[in-house]
Enzyme design. Structure first.
Site, PDB file in Angstrom:
ATOM      1  N   TYR A   1     -14.708  15.235  19.320  1.00 40.08           N
ATOM      2  CA  TYR A   1     -12.981  14.790  19.209  1.00 40.08           C
ATOM      3  C   TYR A   1     -12.991  14.288  18.108  1.00 40.08           C
ATOM      4  O   TYR A   1     -11.745  14.277  17.338  1.00 40.08           O
ATOM      5  CB  TYR A   1     -12.671  13.114  20.122  1.00 40.08           C
ATOM      6  CG  TYR A   1     -13.503  14.409  21.022  1.00 40.08           C
ATOM      7  CD1 TYR A   1     -11.891  14.910  22.498  1.00 40.08           C
ATOM      8  CD2 TYR A   1     -14.816  14.107  22.304  1.00 40.08           C
ATOM      9  CE1 TYR A   1     -12.727  15.679  23.602  1.00 40.08           C
ATOM     10  CE2 TYR A   1     -14.751  14.193  23.493  1.00 40.08           C
ATOM     11  CZ  TYR A   1     -14.238  15.014  23.928  1.00 40.08           C
ATOM     12  OH  TYR A   1     -14.159  15.626  25.746  1.00 40.08           O
ATOM     13  N   HIS A  50      -7.691  -2.345   8.788  1.00 35.56           N
ATOM     14  CA  HIS A  50      -8.468  -2.986   8.646  1.00 35.56           C
ATOM     15  C   HIS A  50      -9.592  -3.229  10.130  1.00 35.56           C
ATOM     16  O   HIS A  50      -9.964  -4.049  10.437  1.00 35.56           O
ATOM     17  CB  HIS A  50      -8.570  -4.256   7.994  1.00 35.56           C
ATOM     18  CG  HIS A  50      -7.679  -4.333   6.663  1.00 35.56           C
ATOM     19  ND1 HIS A  50      -7.428  -5.434   6.508  1.00 35.56           N
ATOM     20  CD2 HIS A  50      -6.986  -3.346   6.751  1.00 35.56           C
ATOM     21  CE1 HIS A  50      -6.460  -5.004   5.014  1.00 35.56           C
ATOM     22  NE2 HIS A  50      -6.342  -4.078   4.956  1.00 35.56           N
ATOM     23  N   GLU A  65       0.755  -1.112   0.023  1.00 41.00           N
ATOM     24  CA  GLU A  65       0.479  -0.056  -0.140  1.00 41.00           C
ATOM     25  C   GLU A  65       0.608   1.338   0.326  1.00 41.00           C
ATOM     26  O   GLU A  65       0.285   2.263  -0.238  1.00 41.00           O
ATOM     27  CB  GLU A  65      -0.889  -0.076   1.168  1.00 41.00           C
ATOM     28  CG  GLU A  65      -1.997  -1.661   1.712  1.00 41.00           C
ATOM     29  CD  GLU A  65      -3.045  -1.505   0.407  1.00 41.00           C
ATOM     30  OE1 GLU A  65      -2.552  -1.100  -0.396  1.00 41.00           O
ATOM     31  OE2 GLU A  65      -3.746  -2.181   0.935  1.00 41.00           O
TER      32      GLU A  65
END
Length: 215
Positions: free
Chosen positions: A120, A95, A74
């Site tokens: 947040y 994931h 990636e």
């Protein structure tokens, strides 16, 4: 931070994410800028729970792999963030279960993947862009991130997982934990009628914490 200390920190934080159940098996990848402008990257096929600081992939400031094991497939995702966001000092991709589940639902807003339930997520992530499904490792994922022109610090890959860039590796890990927590909260509230933050409350958070928040 010295390179040796950064290697240790990356592996420590990756293990924490693994132990929290936010990634599993050999999924997920993490990278961080070194002081000399290079990159340290988790190797392909490795577990976040068992990263070896000495075997992290190392790239020089020209983007050449010079040391360590073969990097994650990636890499286009990571380099896209570094190339388009001058403030990016680290990138994390997981994931994580709840965010992936949320990405599969038909009524999710692709321009604002996480509803504004708490301050947040806004503070740490801004707006999260939902990207379509890609085959893992497809360079098109990186091109999709480049297409955002640096305007988003976090994206969600549909049916795959979140990717977050931040100023350093600790901030990136904190932000991606917040993304997963907000996705979990969103799923817990489905079928109910939660009261999200209104426009005035969102504006107050965005203004106070200098958050990128395009309307």
């Amino acid at each position: 931070m010295s390179e040796a200390a950064l290697r240790e920190q990356m592996c420590l934080l990756a293990r924490s994410l693994f132990e929290l159940g936010l990634t599993h098996g050999s999924t997920g990848n993490i990278s961080a800028r070194t002081e000399d402008g290079g990159l340290l990257v988790s190797p392909t096929g490795t577990s976040f729970g068992r990263l070896d600081p000495a075997r992290l992939s190392k790239f020089n400031d020209k983007g050449k792999h010079i040391e360590g094991d073969r990097p994650t497939k990636e890499m286009p995702l990571h380099t896209a963030f570094y190339d388009t966001r001058s403030t990016a000092g680290a990138v994390v991709h997981l994931h994580s279960c709840h965010s992936v589940a949320l990405s599969m639902l038909p009524d999710v807003d692709p321009e604002n993947f996480l509803p504004p339930l708490t301050p947040y997520a806004i503070m740490q992530l801004g707006r999260v862009k939902l990207l379509p499904v890609f085959v893992p490792g497809d360079p098109a994922m990186g091109e999709a991130v480049r297409g955002l022109a640096g305007k988003r610090s976090a994206v969600m890959l549909a049916n795959h997982g979140p990717v977050v860039a931040a100023k350093d590796v600790e901030a990136a890990c904190n932000a991606i934990e917040e993304l997963e927590a907000t996705a979990r909260l969103t799923l817990l509230l489905r079928g109910e009628q939660p009261i999200p933050l209104n426009k005035e409350q969102i504006h107050a958070v965005v203004s106070k914490f200098d958050v990128e928040w395009d309307e």
